[in-house]
Each structure stands twice: as C-alpha cells, then as structure tokens.
Scaffold this motif. Structure first.
Motif, short mmCIF file in Angstrom:
data_model
loop_
_atom_site.label_atom_id
_atom_site.label_comp_id
_atom_site.label_asym_id
_atom_site.label_seq_id
_atom_site.Cartn_x
_atom_site.Cartn_y
_atom_site.Cartn_z
N ASP A 65 67.66 -5.69 10.94
CA ASP A 65 66.74 -6.59 11.29
C ASP A 65 65.65 -5.90 12.24
OD1 ASP A 65 68.71 -5.65 13.15
OD2 ASP A 65 68.23 -7.45 14.73
N LEU A 66 65.97 -4.75 12.72
CA LEU A 66 64.89 -4.07 13.80
C LEU A 66 63.97 -3.35 12.95
CD1 LEU A 66 64.07 -3.43 16.54
CD2 LEU A 66 65.89 -1.32 16.41
N TYR A 67 64.27 -2.52 11.74
CA TYR A 67 63.51 -1.61 11.30
C TYR A 67 63.67 -1.51 9.73
CZ TYR A 67 68.01 1.19 11.90
OH TYR A 67 69.25 1.33 11.86
N LYS A 68 62.81 -0.83 8.86
CA LYS A 68 62.89 -0.59 7.70
C LYS A 68 61.95 0.74 7.26
CE LYS A 68 61.82 -2.13 3.01
NZ LYS A 68 60.68 -1.23 2.58
N PHE A 69 62.75 1.96 7.19
CA PHE A 69 62.04 3.25 6.78
C PHE A 69 62.83 4.10 6.18
CE2 PHE A 69 63.65 3.29 11.03
CZ PHE A 69 64.00 4.86 11.14
N ASN A 70 62.32 5.33 5.69
CA ASN A 70 63.22 6.41 5.41
C ASN A 70 63.34 7.48 6.27
OD1 ASN A 70 63.97 5.74 2.21
ND2 ASN A 70 61.63 4.97 2.69
N GLN A 71 64.54 7.68 6.49
CA GLN A 71 64.89 9.04 7.52
C GLN A 71 65.58 10.07 6.75
OE1 GLN A 71 67.55 7.95 10.75
NE2 GLN A 71 65.98 9.15 12.27
N SER A 72 65.32 11.44 7.09
CA SER A 72 65.83 12.63 7.07
C SER A 72 67.16 12.76 7.52
CB SER A 72 65.08 13.95 7.00
OG SER A 72 65.02 14.13 8.20
N ASP A 73 68.21 13.65 7.25
CA ASP A 73 69.23 13.99 7.86
C ASP A 73 68.75 14.69 9.31
OD1 ASP A 73 71.20 12.98 6.16
OD2 ASP A 73 71.13 14.75 5.10
N ASP A 74 69.63 15.10 10.08
CA ASP A 74 69.05 15.95 11.35
C ASP A 74 68.65 17.33 10.96
OD1 ASP A 74 69.16 17.49 13.72
OD2 ASP A 74 70.70 16.06 14.47
N LEU A 75 67.48 17.70 11.49
CA LEU A 75 67.01 19.03 10.90
C LEU A 75 67.53 20.23 11.72
CD1 LEU A 75 63.28 17.74 11.11
CD2 LEU A 75 64.65 17.89 9.08
N LYS A 76 68.64 20.18 12.32
CA LYS A 76 69.21 21.35 12.93
C LYS A 76 69.70 22.43 12.08
CE LYS A 76 70.94 19.02 17.24
NZ LYS A 76 72.14 18.61 17.98
N LYS A 77 70.27 21.97 11.00
CA LYS A 77 70.79 23.03 10.05
C LYS A 77 69.72 23.23 8.99
CE LYS A 77 75.46 21.37 11.12
NZ LYS A 77 76.72 21.06 10.38
N ARG A 78 68.48 22.78 8.90
CA ARG A 78 67.65 23.22 7.70
C ARG A 78 67.19 24.70 8.00
NH1 ARG A 78 68.61 20.02 3.72
NH2 ARG A 78 66.77 21.35 2.78
N LYS A 79 67.01 25.27 6.67
CA LYS A 79 66.73 26.56 6.61
C LYS A 79 65.22 26.98 6.10
CE LYS A 79 70.92 27.83 7.45
NZ LYS A 79 71.23 28.46 8.96
N GLU A 80 64.58 25.83 6.01
CA GLU A 80 63.20 26.14 5.44
C GLU A 80 62.31 26.78 6.58
OE1 GLU A 80 64.89 22.58 3.16
OE2 GLU A 80 64.85 23.33 5.09
N PRO A 81 61.37 27.66 6.33
CA PRO A 81 60.92 28.76 7.22
C PRO A 81 60.09 27.95 8.37
CG PRO A 81 59.90 28.96 5.08
CD PRO A 81 60.98 28.12 4.99
N HIS A 82 59.47 26.77 7.92
CA HIS A 82 58.40 26.33 8.86
C HIS A 82 59.42 25.08 9.72
CE1 HIS A 82 55.69 27.87 5.96
NE2 HIS A 82 54.70 27.79 6.83
#
Length: 479
Positions: A96-113
């Motif tokens: 009821d509050l929102y509608k969007f797409n969300q990624s997982d937490d970025l803490k463990k991502r390895k992408e350089p940027h």
C-alpha cells in the motif's frame, strides 16, 4: 630460499594489484574536505539555521536536511557506477505504501565502483557526518539501490528505525523535471506530529546527495525547544547520560535548564501586579497561591505552553526512559519488530497463523496527559499529607521548575519532601534552586508534601519589598 621468497613477494604483489583492481577509489566533493564548510554546516545544524556554500545547501525547514550537488567528483566514475548498479538483480517491492524495484544490500557486492562508493560512504563520509552532527556514528551503514520506473511510487513515510541516525539518497537519474514526478516531498506536521502538507519538493538531479537526520528528538516542534532550552539538553548524547542517571535513582535535577534570558524574562513577569493569584485551601490540606491562566503575561504563557507541548513530552521521555507519548520508543516496539519479521517470514514460506503477539490488545495512540499549576510561595505556605492521599496515588513523573529563589536556604523550609506511605522517614527532599528543573518518578506507595515556609524566608528582600516570594511551575505527567 632468498630467491623463493622474492618470487613469493612478487606473486603477493601481483595478487595485491589484482585486489586493488577490485575497488575504484572515488573522490567525493571537495566541500567535504573544507574545514570552514564543515564548521559552518555543524554550527548551522546545531542551531537549526540555514547555510550554503557552493553546491552544498543546508535547510532546516520543515526539518533539517542537506543537499550536496556533484557529490562524486568524477563523471566517469558515476557513469560506471550507474552501469554496475543497473546490471544488478532487482526485486519488485509492492504494497500500500510503495511500488518500485530494489537491489539486495550492497555490502557484499564486488563490482569496483560499487565497492569504491561503499568504502567512501562507510569511511570518509561517515566521519564527516559524525563531526557535523557532533555524535559518534556506528560503523553500520545500510545501502541498497532502488529503481523507479513509470507508475512506481513511494508515499508519505518517515525513515525512523531503531538505531538509525541519518538517511541519505544519491540520485543517478537522467535529466529530470518536476512534471516527471519522483520529487522528494518534505511535509510539515500538525500538533500531533502527523504529516500535514508538502512545504518543499526536491527534484532529483544527477550526482546529487540528499541527507537528513533521523532521531526521536526531531519532533518538527524543535523550534519551540530551541527558543527556550539550554542547548545542552537538546544534545542526544547528553540526553542519554541524563536518562542513565535518572534510571539509576528515579530523580534528577537539570541545572540552568532554560536559556538565561528566557528565565529572567519569566521571573520578572511573575512579579508583575497584573498576575492574578488565588489562595488555595482548606488549611488542613494546603496553603499557597495559584496563578490564573487568563492573567499570564505573554512570556509566562509561552513557558506554560512549552511544558505542556508534545515536543516536551517526547523530550521528557528521552530524559527518563518513560513512555510519556505514543511516539516515544517502548519495549513494545521491539515486540512489534519481531512480529513484523515473523510475518515476512510467514509470507515468504506460504504458511499461515497468528503472529506471536496477535492476541494482545492493540492500543490506540494515547493523548499526552499532564496537570500543572503555577504557584507562589511565601512565609506561611505549606501542603499537608491527608489520609486519603494514598488511595489516590498513581505512578507519575513530577516536574518542578523554581523561579526567584537565588539565595534560598534549607532552613527556610519550602522543600518538597517525598515519603513512603505510613512511614515517617523521608526518601527524598527537593529544594528550590534557581532555574533547576527537578524530575522525580514516584510510585503508588510514595507521597509528597511541601514543608512549611518559616519566618526566616522574609529576611531576604527583593528590591524594595521585604516579602520573600518563590514561584514554581509544578507539573505531573502520566504514562
């Protein structure tokens, strides 16, 4: 062996180079390195004032928020960062509050940027925020990526979660207009701290970071508190110290509570002949005077409203740990969070059944409750205990704010004495002390009275009068 070690060192160096390639170091806005800017932001934030310098803008209406344009210096870094983020897996979020797409937490991502941005947010930027806010922030930073597409929405909400101090948004959007939607709307609040109307809309713009403080003392009535109170008592860390001391002894005195100029103004106004005083009785119960609300001078009325305000209820909650207002945290909040986690797990597994607290009565938000008097005391004033007092006793927080008693001596009397029911021994005595806010929590077995003020009190003149009078605001707050 020497050769072998050299080869190992070379291999380690090569591995080190590979590790370094996993993180692209990011340069943040030079404004964050400018000591004058940092000092200006810190001072403006603490005084809830406006400040701007270059691409940085701080505004405290309707609540403190800061905008930093060109947050990342390198255009190529932001473009590559956006590319890495768009390649992530996103999960649709919809209710009821929102509608969007969300990624997982970025803490463990390895992408350089992504790794480089995360290191900057967790390190240099967090340190800058801590200095600006004047607090030691925890190392925990929650960061994820949200993707909004056509018809997506996030409706009116607050970001308050336990332990959260600062929320921020870094926009990586194409050229944007307000007509495209997606503005960050800031709401004013009504007297009950409910959102009232949009007073400011921020249009998303490329490489712009918006941050705002999340705190139980961000009442949106802070202007009232800032106007009247010693800034020390609005500091969140100091409030925690006060609460710890209060919880240890169930009482505390907060010296120099009101700003000096405000305290002097109210004290002088109370000696005005315009204030109407009524003697309280009967003599076998009490003998003192109470001011009529309709006769209050303007500054006295403003002080009274401060002590009755919802912002003050929340402040007292922070001082004492008591739940004096439905917006203040309580033990039930932790239970509700557990229920929410349970519900999310149940939905994910497709199971059914009541949440652990489903059988508890749902409490409606309660209206803050207090009763108060503005009292005048002189030679002959007192209150007495009565046989029926014990049956009417309740759990409550007593507040006393004395005025016009700079030279008051203990032998004059006039102190508030707390005693256990049917016992003569005094548990606590609170003496009149100029501009010292006294808070005392009492249970149903604790009674109180004000000791008779004797003739010695009249030996200290005020101006041309030899009649010594002491004033106090006396309030009782209920959970």
């Amino acid at each position: 062996m020497n050769c072998k070690r050299q080869r190992d060192d070379g291999e380690n160096a090569e591995k080190g180079k590979k590790r370094k390639k996993r993180e692209e170091r990011v340069k943040l806005s030079p404004l964050l390195e400018d000591e004058d800017v940092k000092k200006g932001v810190k001072e403006a934030w603490s005084h809830r004032a406006q400040y701007s310098h270059g691409g940085l803008e701080l505004d405290c209406h309707p609540f403190p928020h800061c905008i930093i344009r060109n947050f990342i210096q390198s255009d190529s870094f932001t473009e590559n960062l956006q590319r890495e983020l768009l390649d992530l897996n996103f999960h649709e979020k919809s209710n009821d509050l929102y509608k969007f797409n969300q990624s997982d937490d970025l803490k463990k991502r390895k992408e350089p940027h992504i790794t480089g941005l995360r290191a900057a947010l967790f390190g240099r930027f967090r340190s800058w925020l801590g200095e600006v806010l004047g607090v030691e922030l925890e190392p925990t930073v929650d960061v994820s990526c949200a993707k909004y597409q056509y018809t997506d929405v996030l409706l009116c909400h607050d970001d308050e979660l336990e332990g959260r101090r600062v929320a921020f948004i870094l926009y990586l959007v194409p050229p944007w207009e307000s007509s495209d939607g997606g503005t960050l709307d800031l709401f004013s609040t009504d007297d009950h701290f409910q959102p009232h109307s949009v007073v400011k809309s921020l249009v998303p713009s490329w490489n712009t970071l918006v941050l705002f403080e999340v705190s139980p003392v961000s009442f949106h009535q802070e202007t009232l508190l800032l106007e009247w109170l010693n800034p020390l008592y609005l500091d969140v860390d100091y409030q925690s110290q006060v609460q710890q001391e209060f919880e240890d002894s169930s009482e505390i005195q907060l010296k120099n509570f009101l700003k000096e100029e405000k305290f002097k103004e109210v004290s002088e106004a109370l000696r005005s002949t315009d204030v109407q005083w009524t003697k309280q009785g009967p003599p076998n119960r009490r003998c003192y005077e109470v001011a009529s609300l309709v006769s209050f001078p303007q500054c006295v009325s403003a002080c009274w409203e401060l002590l009755c305000s919802e912002a003050f209820f929340l402040l007292l909650s922070n001082f004492t740990g008591l739940r004096l207002h439905y917006l203040s945290p309580s033990d039930e909040d932790e239970e509700e969070e557990k229920d929410q986690e349970y519900e999310e797990e149940r939905e994910a597994t497709g199971s059914s059944g009541d949440t652990p607290s489903a059988n508890k009565n749902n409490k409606e938000p309660s209206t803050p409750l207090c009763v108060g008097e503005l009292r005048r005391w002189a030679h002959g004033s007192y209150t007495l205990l009565h046989d029926g007092d014990a049956s009417k006793a309740e759990y409550a927080l007593d507040l006393l704010l004395p005025l016009s008693c700079p030279d008051w001596q203990t032998e004059f009397g006039g102190f508030t004495s707390y005693v256990a029911n049917e016992e003569d021994e005094e548990l606590l005595m609170v003496y009149p002390e100029e501009n010292s806010l006294a808070l005392v929590y009492r249970d149903k077995e604790t009674l109180k009275f004000v000791k008779h003020i004797n003739h010695r009190s009249s030996t200290l003149p005020i101006g041309d009068s030899c009649r010594r009078a002491v004033y106090d605001f006396s309030f009782v707050y209920y959970e």
